[in-house]
Enzyme design. Sequence first.
Site, mmCIF file in Angstrom:
data_model
loop_
_atom_site.group_PDB
_atom_site.id
_atom_site.type_symbol
_atom_site.label_atom_id
_atom_site.label_comp_id
_atom_site.label_asym_id
_atom_site.label_seq_id
_atom_site.Cartn_x
_atom_site.Cartn_y
_atom_site.Cartn_z
ATOM 1 N N LYS A 1 0.693 -1.369 0.112
ATOM 2 C CA LYS A 1 0.007 0.157 -0.084
ATOM 3 C C LYS A 1 0.701 1.382 -0.100
ATOM 4 O O LYS A 1 0.692 2.098 -0.875
ATOM 5 C CB LYS A 1 -0.904 -0.171 1.196
ATOM 6 C CG LYS A 1 -2.054 -0.986 1.064
ATOM 7 C CD LYS A 1 -2.831 -1.335 2.284
ATOM 8 C CE LYS A 1 -3.710 -2.511 2.326
ATOM 9 N NZ LYS A 1 -4.382 -2.719 3.316
ATOM 10 N N GLN B 1 -4.915 -1.446 9.490
ATOM 11 C CA GLN B 1 -4.806 -3.025 9.173
ATOM 12 C C GLN B 1 -5.279 -3.973 9.897
ATOM 13 O O GLN B 1 -4.823 -3.977 11.163
ATOM 14 C CB GLN B 1 -3.178 -3.062 8.697
ATOM 15 C CG GLN B 1 -2.891 -4.339 7.952
ATOM 16 C CD GLN B 1 -3.509 -4.533 6.340
ATOM 17 O OE1 GLN B 1 -3.377 -3.512 5.807
ATOM 18 N NE2 GLN B 1 -4.099 -5.250 6.080
ATOM 19 N N ASP C 1 -11.345 2.970 4.302
ATOM 20 C CA ASP C 1 -11.773 1.656 4.065
ATOM 21 C C ASP C 1 -13.263 1.542 4.035
ATOM 22 O O ASP C 1 -13.799 0.364 3.640
ATOM 23 C CB ASP C 1 -11.286 0.599 5.437
ATOM 24 C CG ASP C 1 -10.047 -0.145 4.818
ATOM 25 O OD1 ASP C 1 -9.964 -0.437 3.477
ATOM 26 O OD2 ASP C 1 -9.460 -0.816 5.621
#
Length: 278
Positions: free
Chosen positions: A49, A93, A116
């Site tokens: 990422k 994460q 997200d």
Amino acid sequence: MADILDGKKLRDKIFENLKIKLDKMPIKPTLAVILVGLDSASQIYVRNKKKTAEKLGINSLVIEYPENITENELLKKVDELNNDKNITAILVQLPLPKHIDKFKVIDSISPDKDVDGLTPYNLGKLFAGEEPYVYPCTPKGILILLDEYKINIEGKHVVVIGRSNLVGKPVAQMLLKRNATVTMCHSHTKNLSEITKTADIIVSAVGKNVIGEKMLKSNCVVVDVGIFKDENGKVRGDVDFEGVSNIAAYISPVPGGVGPMTIASLMLNTVELFERNL
Ligand code: NAP
């Protein structure tokens, strides 16, 4: 033979356009990623990422904590990032260590920095049929992939296998919004193959080999979200790729299908949040 839903190719096209857009921006978005512990898959995902963001011209900041960080320390960090004007997107994460309540941590992210799309605010908006700040990355990537190949969703019977907050539930809602007839299946579903045989489109997000060609009708569209390593260490999806390729009209490969679309969506979401908050 089924046509391939090529996530890699589409990701590259999305990145090309994003790079052009980012090159013109005088100030760039900044994505902060929190990584807790030493989970090797998570470390690889976070590294990718960061690398991808930087290649596109997005600033990125990875904040790493040891496995034994307390929930309070983590919440304090999220709060700090929420209040930092230079940080425009926040990602925690997953998975988090067991002693930390992941819902509490996700819930603490500001919805307008929730890249997200997993906070109750953003998921709530999605489930209410309203516009969230951004849509969750994997479901968003799946819809972009289906649209790229001009796969009609309206009125189709879509069977979603898996009911996680990350993939199954939000993708079902997004498909419903696009006027699909959606059936959701999970580990307690009886006679899975009776249901999958009636599907025009299958989205499988399980993490086990659950779909073989005998479970499908001809010319269906198969989106394979699952990723796991088989007993020989080979990366696999939920779908028996070779068998299913003989019967489906379209199939997404693993790797090279939904995975690249997830990272493409993460970058799109980072830019969307930044533009909305300008
Ligand atoms: P998850 O939280 O692990 O949930 C798995 C789901 O599969 C659960 O709803 C479970 O049912 C269901 N399930 C388990 N065994 C089943 C069976 N035999 N038949 C039918 N359903 C079954 O899932 P997730 O986080 O959504 O991840 C799913 C997979 O997608 C994993 O392999 C993950 O690595 C992969 N993934 C890939 C990407 C990508 O970018 N490509 C992104 C996210 C996830 P219950 O609810 O009843 O337990």
